[in-house]
Write a protein that holds these residues in place. Structure first.
Motif, PDB file in Angstrom:
ATOM      1  N   VAL A 170      70.907  99.646  -1.754  1.00 41.06           N
ATOM      2  CA  VAL A 170      72.343  99.843  -1.944  1.00 41.06           C
ATOM      3  C   VAL A 170      72.614 101.331  -2.100  1.00 41.06           C
ATOM      4  O   VAL A 170      71.867 102.038  -2.790  1.00 41.06           O
ATOM      5  CB  VAL A 170      72.859  99.095  -3.198  1.00 41.06           C
ATOM      6  CG1 VAL A 170      74.331  99.404  -3.443  1.00 41.06           C
ATOM      7  CG2 VAL A 170      72.651  97.594  -3.054  1.00 41.06           C
ATOM      8  N   ALA A 171      73.656 101.817  -1.458  1.00 42.23           N
ATOM      9  CA  ALA A 171      74.144 103.185  -1.670  1.00 42.23           C
ATOM     10  C   ALA A 171      75.661 103.125  -1.576  1.00 42.23           C
ATOM     11  O   ALA A 171      76.207 102.924  -0.499  1.00 42.23           O
ATOM     12  CB  ALA A 171      73.568 104.151  -0.644  1.00 42.23           C
ATOM     13  N   ARG A 172      76.327 103.271  -2.714  1.00 41.01           N
ATOM     14  CA  ARG A 172      77.782 103.217  -2.758  1.00 41.01           C
ATOM     15  C   ARG A 172      78.292 104.533  -3.328  1.00 41.01           C
ATOM     16  O   ARG A 172      77.765 105.041  -4.313  1.00 41.01           O
ATOM     17  CB  ARG A 172      78.275 102.066  -3.642  1.00 41.01           C
ATOM     18  CG  ARG A 172      77.783 100.696  -3.236  1.00 41.01           C
ATOM     19  CD  ARG A 172      78.371 100.231  -1.940  1.00 41.01           C
ATOM     20  NE  ARG A 172      79.816 100.118  -1.960  1.00 41.01           N
ATOM     21  CZ  ARG A 172      80.546  99.719  -0.927  1.00 41.01           C
ATOM     22  NH1 ARG A 172      79.955  99.390   0.217  1.00 41.01           N
ATOM     23  NH2 ARG A 172      81.847  99.646  -1.013  1.00 41.01           N
ATOM     24  N   VAL A 173      79.321 105.092  -2.706  1.00 46.42           N
ATOM     25  CA  VAL A 173      79.884 106.362  -3.137  1.00 46.42           C
ATOM     26  C   VAL A 173      81.394 106.203  -3.252  1.00 46.42           C
ATOM     27  O   VAL A 173      82.044 105.699  -2.324  1.00 46.42           O
ATOM     28  CB  VAL A 173      79.555 107.492  -2.143  1.00 46.42           C
ATOM     29  CG1 VAL A 173      80.115 108.820  -2.636  1.00 46.42           C
ATOM     30  CG2 VAL A 173      78.048 107.600  -1.938  1.00 46.42           C
ATOM     31  N   GLY A 174      81.948 106.614  -4.388  1.00 44.33           N
ATOM     32  CA  GLY A 174      83.383 106.537  -4.582  1.00 44.33           C
ATOM     33  C   GLY A 174      84.095 107.697  -3.914  1.00 44.33           C
ATOM     34  O   GLY A 174      83.478 108.666  -3.467  1.00 44.33           O
ATOM     35  N   ALA A 175      85.429 107.602  -3.866  1.00 40.97           N
ATOM     36  CA  ALA A 175      86.217 108.631  -3.197  1.00 40.97           C
ATOM     37  C   ALA A 175      86.076 109.986  -3.867  1.00 40.97           C
ATOM     38  O   ALA A 175      86.254 111.022  -3.233  1.00 40.97           O
ATOM     39  CB  ALA A 175      87.696 108.212  -3.171  1.00 40.97           C
ATOM     40  N   GLN A 176      85.722 110.005  -5.155  1.00 49.34           N
ATOM     41  CA  GLN A 176      85.549 111.256  -5.880  1.00 49.34           C
ATOM     42  C   GLN A 176      84.092 111.687  -5.937  1.00 49.34           C
ATOM     43  O   GLN A 176      83.747 112.618  -6.660  1.00 49.34           O
ATOM     44  CB  GLN A 176      86.101 111.118  -7.303  1.00 49.34           C
ATOM     45  CG  GLN A 176      87.536 110.648  -7.366  1.00 49.34           C
ATOM     46  CD  GLN A 176      88.475 111.542  -6.580  1.00 49.34           C
ATOM     47  OE1 GLN A 176      88.393 112.760  -6.688  1.00 49.34           O
ATOM     48  NE2 GLN A 176      89.361 110.952  -5.803  1.00 49.34           N
TER      49      GLN A 176
ATOM     50  N   ALA B 168      81.393 109.859  -6.992  1.00 49.39           N
ATOM     51  CA  ALA B 168      80.516 109.123  -7.908  1.00 49.39           C
ATOM     52  C   ALA B 168      79.667 108.140  -7.097  1.00 49.39           C
ATOM     53  O   ALA B 168      80.192 107.410  -6.254  1.00 49.39           O
ATOM     54  CB  ALA B 168      81.345 108.383  -8.948  1.00 49.39           C
ATOM     55  N   ALA B 169      78.364 108.127  -7.371  1.00 50.13           N
ATOM     56  CA  ALA B 169      77.446 107.350  -6.539  1.00 50.13           C
ATOM     57  C   ALA B 169      76.659 106.342  -7.368  1.00 50.13           C
ATOM     58  O   ALA B 169      76.419 106.547  -8.565  1.00 50.13           O
ATOM     59  CB  ALA B 169      76.476 108.271  -5.801  1.00 50.13           C
ATOM     60  N   VAL B 170      76.279 105.248  -6.713  1.00 47.94           N
ATOM     61  CA  VAL B 170      75.359 104.246  -7.260  1.00 47.94           C
ATOM     62  C   VAL B 170      74.326 103.971  -6.181  1.00 47.94           C
ATOM     63  O   VAL B 170      74.672 103.610  -5.058  1.00 47.94           O
ATOM     64  CB  VAL B 170      76.078 102.931  -7.639  1.00 47.94           C
ATOM     65  CG1 VAL B 170      75.074 101.907  -8.149  1.00 47.94           C
ATOM     66  CG2 VAL B 170      77.157 103.174  -8.672  1.00 47.94           C
ATOM     67  N   VAL B 171      73.053 104.148  -6.521  1.00 49.42           N
ATOM     68  CA  VAL B 171      71.966 103.912  -5.573  1.00 49.42           C
ATOM     69  C   VAL B 171      70.987 102.941  -6.205  1.00 49.42           C
ATOM     70  O   VAL B 171      70.597 103.098  -7.366  1.00 49.42           O
ATOM     71  CB  VAL B 171      71.246 105.231  -5.207  1.00 49.42           C
ATOM     72  CG1 VAL B 171      69.998 104.949  -4.375  1.00 49.42           C
ATOM     73  CG2 VAL B 171      72.185 106.147  -4.442  1.00 49.42           C
ATOM     74  N   ALA B 172      70.602 101.926  -5.464  1.00 52.25           N
ATOM     75  CA  ALA B 172      69.628 100.944  -5.935  1.00 52.25           C
ATOM     76  C   ALA B 172      68.630 100.672  -4.824  1.00 52.25           C
ATOM     77  O   ALA B 172      68.927 100.849  -3.639  1.00 52.25           O
ATOM     78  CB  ALA B 172      70.329  99.647  -6.367  1.00 52.25           C
TER      79      ALA B 172
END
Length: 324
Positions: free
Chosen positions: A63-69, A71-75
């Protein structure tokens, strides 16, 4: 910007550009191989009684999710117990330790700056052996001055792999700036806020249980925020957000059930039910509930009426947790 394999991510202007959801990907063919070195006869290795050490498992992205500002989450996954480092070229963004199942989640402490990034993984196991992941995630974070754009993340497989690049996060189609709710938050003192996005300058009217909670307007970047008055009492409620046109006509609407817990109440209620609290995400809830973060889809499917985007869950939402 160059990744590990001579790949660039940018916004047009060069030959060989491929457009993906509003962002552009382009690449350069590798240079012709140099002349081969003269062959050298291999010397026999001394025979020892110990077998060769096993090579540590290479880390990989799930998983790699990045917000518009930014902020990221990587799993992802790595050797159980290994220390995993998330890197943007030579800069470390964060680290975590893989659990007994080999799963890890990294939340960088600082948001990614606008522009392109090449994310890679590196691990170190208990024996001190290091392993560089062969996958790369190329991310484009939009400039805050372009509120209609959204981040893009593409997973590049190892060199020579038959699998094609895989889109982990795509930009929305042209004409973005849709009405969204991103945050339902409250603190121990009882203060509460709702926040989200809308077309820049959009006028919004919010209702809690059909009672007018206040009006807000989206700024030039399409962001809005409202602290409802009065603050909803602890319990289950329904939030409605209307985007209002120039003559009072409703242009867009969203509704979302949420539950506000009293201060000190635990996030997990009765068996099979939980209340989302600030800091929760589906991956962590699934890992705590089912032992594996990748099973977040079980929760998503059981609560499809509330979870429109698995990367966006809100404090106060009440989720059913099916039996494994």
């Amino acid at each position: 910007m160059t990744g590990q394999r001579g790949m660039w991510l940018g916004l047009g202007g060069l030959a060989g550009v491929a457009v993906l959801g509003g962002a552009a990907l382009w690449w350069r063919q590798p240079a012709p191989p140099a002349a081969p070195e003269p062959a050298v006869a291999a010397l026999p290795r001394p025979v020892t009684g110990a077998p060769p050490a096993a090579e540590p498992e290479a880390p990989r992205f799930d998983v790699a999710r990045v917000g518009a500002q930014g902020a990221a989450v990587v799993a992802g996954r790595a050797a159980p117990g290994a220390e995993v480092s998330l890197r943007d070229q030579d800069r470390e963004l964060g680290r975590a330790r893989a659990d007994a199942r080999g799963e890890f989640v990294i939340l960088p402490t600082e948001p990614l700056a606008p522009g392109p990034h090449a994310l890679t993984l590196r691990t170190r196991d208990a024996a001190g052996q290091e392993r560089q992941g062969s996958e790369e995630v190329v991310v484009l974070v939009p400039d805050a001055a372009r509120p209609g754009d959204a981040p893009v993340a593409v997973l590049l497989p190892p060199p020579g792999a038959a699998a094609p690049p895989r889109v982990l996060q795509a930009a929305p189609p042209a004409g973005g700036g849709r009405l969204n709710l991103d945050v339902v938050d409250y603190d121990e003192a009882g203060a509460m806020r709702f926040a989200g996005t809308a077309p820049p300058g959009g006028r919004l009217r919010l209702y809690v249980d059909q009672h007018h909670a206040g009006d807000a307007a989206a700024d030039a970047a399409g962001r809005w925020m409202l602290s409802p008055q009065p603050v909803p009492e602890p319990g289950r409620h329904t939030l409605r957000v209307d985007q209002i046109g120039s003559q009072g006509r409703v242009l867009a609407r969203l509704e979302l059930p949420f539950q506000r817990e009293a201060a000190g109440v635990a996030a997990v209620g009765a068996v099979g039910r939980m209340v989302v609290q600030p800091g929760h995400n589906l991956w962590r809830i699934a890992r705590e509930t089912y032992g594996r973060g990748i099973r977040y889809t079980v929760i998503q499917q059981a609560n499809a009426d509330q979870i429109r985007d698995p990367a966006r869950i809100y404090p106060g939402q009440v989720f059913a947790l099916p039996s494994p």
